[in-house]
Design an enzyme around this catalytic site. Structure first.
Site, PDB file in Angstrom:
ATOM      1  CB  SER A  98     -43.107  51.274  -0.320  1.00  0.00           C
ATOM      2  OG  SER A  98     -44.156  51.320  -1.236  1.00  0.00           O
ATOM      3  CB  SER A 157     -46.668  52.587  -2.562  1.00  0.00           C
ATOM      4  OG  SER A 157     -45.608  52.037  -3.584  1.00  0.00           O
ATOM      5  CE  LYS A 184     -45.839  48.283  -2.125  1.00  0.00           C
ATOM      6  NZ  LYS A 184     -45.869  49.381  -3.102  1.00  0.00           N
TER       7      LYS A 184
END
Length: 420
Positions: free
Chosen positions: A228, A171, A174
């Site tokens: 997240s 993640s 992101k």
């Protein structure tokens, strides 16, 4: 007959005893000496002894003069030893003498050589305390398999461990998703709807954003960066002009602009292990993202409540240090999938310096935060102890290979040589 002989023998013995008692002392002594002569011949000859009347005073004089001679003869030996070892000093009886600590040399003091090998020096510790353990840091002993700490102001690499390794980033993806959205100029108050296309069919992860949930683009970005939230991140890419393919192309294009030559994106959430990068590339991403105030604010927000229909869903930051510590974290993002391990990328302000930290592939969450806390404490102590004025970080021995500048299109921006 026998009785007569017995009595005669006894009489002779008594006569001999009487004769011995009647001898003068000199004769008795001579007889004694003659008896023990054989034993005395076996012993080494002894010096003639003085008379008893003079022996005691002379013995006392010899004892006193012998002590004087030993003292006098010891003094030249002590002077010789002191001349041979001028550094020797008497042990202090009060406060302990200053100890020596092993301190890491600053980057400007050692130059480029310090960045590719050991750079340790011993010098007296202030205050008589031993701070070797407080200031020591061995990157090899960190739990994370890839680590990089960069001083954002000077571009100096402070800590490196496998920092050129290309690994799945989970993640941390992101951060690039947020950077593309922040730079796209799309209306942040536009309402997005979560659809079945946003469901994770790769890993099967869950989400509290049910299909049909409506939220603004700003809220979707907030949840993707802070908590997240995978469906929120996917919705951001899906609603980008041109859809997911155009969004992924924009992500890779932005990576190329930042000089992230070892980075590749295939989707906006990080659920795919094909999203890969290196700590060095991710440091560039953190630096660029930290220039956007909206990304700094959303990544470090401790919690957020989303009104979804009749219920309110409470979200909190996935970064334990944001929630539970006093560190001045300016921007952050966590990540985890099985292939990537536990990851975190942050920009932190310590002692007036902005430092970028990237930790990748820790075995579990506890190991990740242990590494982060240990690095932060070490960096803070090193910066604060490095002197007045603008502090210069102290560097441990590097573990990774030196940066290949010829393969880096933006090597002039990120170098291992501190300016000046």
């Amino acid at each position: 007959m026998n009785k007569t002989l017995l009595w005669g023998t006894r009489a002779l013995a008594l006569a001999l005893v009487g004769w011995g008692l009647s001898l003068p002392p000199q004769a008795a002594h001579a007889a004694t000496v003659s008896v023990s002569a054989k034993a005395d011949r076996a012993k080494p000859p002894a010096k003639p002894r003085a008379k008893a009347a003079k022996a005691a005073p002379r013995a006392k004089h010899r004892a006193q003069s012998g002590t004087t001679r030993r003292t006098a003869s010891a003094q030249p030996a002590a002077l010789k030893a002191q001349a041979a070892f001028p550094a020797a000093a008497p042990r202090a009886t009060g406060a302990s003498a200053p100890r020596t600590r092993t301190t890491l040399v600053s980057a400007p003091a050692m130059g480029a050589a310090a960045l590719s090998g050991a750079a340790f020096v011993s010098r007296p510790a202030e205050g008589g305390t031993d701070d070797a353990h407080a200031l020591s840091l061995d990157p090899v002993r960190l739990n994370s398999n890839a680590v990089l700490v960069v001083d954002r102001d000077t571009n100096a690499v402070l800590v490196g461990k496998n920092d050129a390794a290309v690994l799945p980033i989970a993640s941390l993806t992101k951060l690039m998703t947020g950077l593309v959205i922040a730079d796209a100029g799309l209306p942040m108050d536009e309402v997005l709807t979560i659809t079945a296309d946003d469901i994770d069919r790769l890993k099967g992860s869950g989400s509290r954003l049910a299909v049909g949930t409506r939220l603004s683009r700003a809220e979707a970005l907030h949840l993707a960066l802070m908590s997240s939230e995978n469906r929120a991140a996917h919705a951001l890419g899906r609603t980008y002009p041109g859809g997911i393919p155009a969004f992924v192309a924009a992500m890779n294009r932005k990576a190329a602009e930042l000089g992230m030559s070892a980075t590749r994106f295939v989707e906006p959430t990080g659920l795919s292990s094909d999203n890969q990068s290196s700590p060095r590339d991710l440091a560039r991403l953190v630096s660029a993202a930290a220039e956007r105030p909206v990304l700094r604010e959303l990544t470090t927000s401790p919690e957020y409540e989303l009104a979804s229909g009749r219920r309110v869903v409470h979200y909190r930051n996935s970064n334990k240090l944001v929630r539970e510590s006093e560190w001045d974290i300016l921007l952050q993002k966590t990540g985890y999938i099985r292939e990537a391990g536990r990851c975190v990328a942050m920009q932190v302000r310590l002692a007036g310096r902005d430092l970028i930290m990237v930790l990748m592939d820790a075995a579990d969450s506890s190991a990740r935060w242990t590494d982060a806390e240990r690095l932060l404490r070490w960096l803070e102590q090193s910066l604060l102890r490095s002197g007045a004025g603008k502090p210069e970080a102290l560097m441990p021995e590097r573990v990774s290979q030196p940066w290949d500048a010829s393969a880096d299109p933006l090597a002039d921006r990120w170098t291992e040589h501190p300016p000046g």
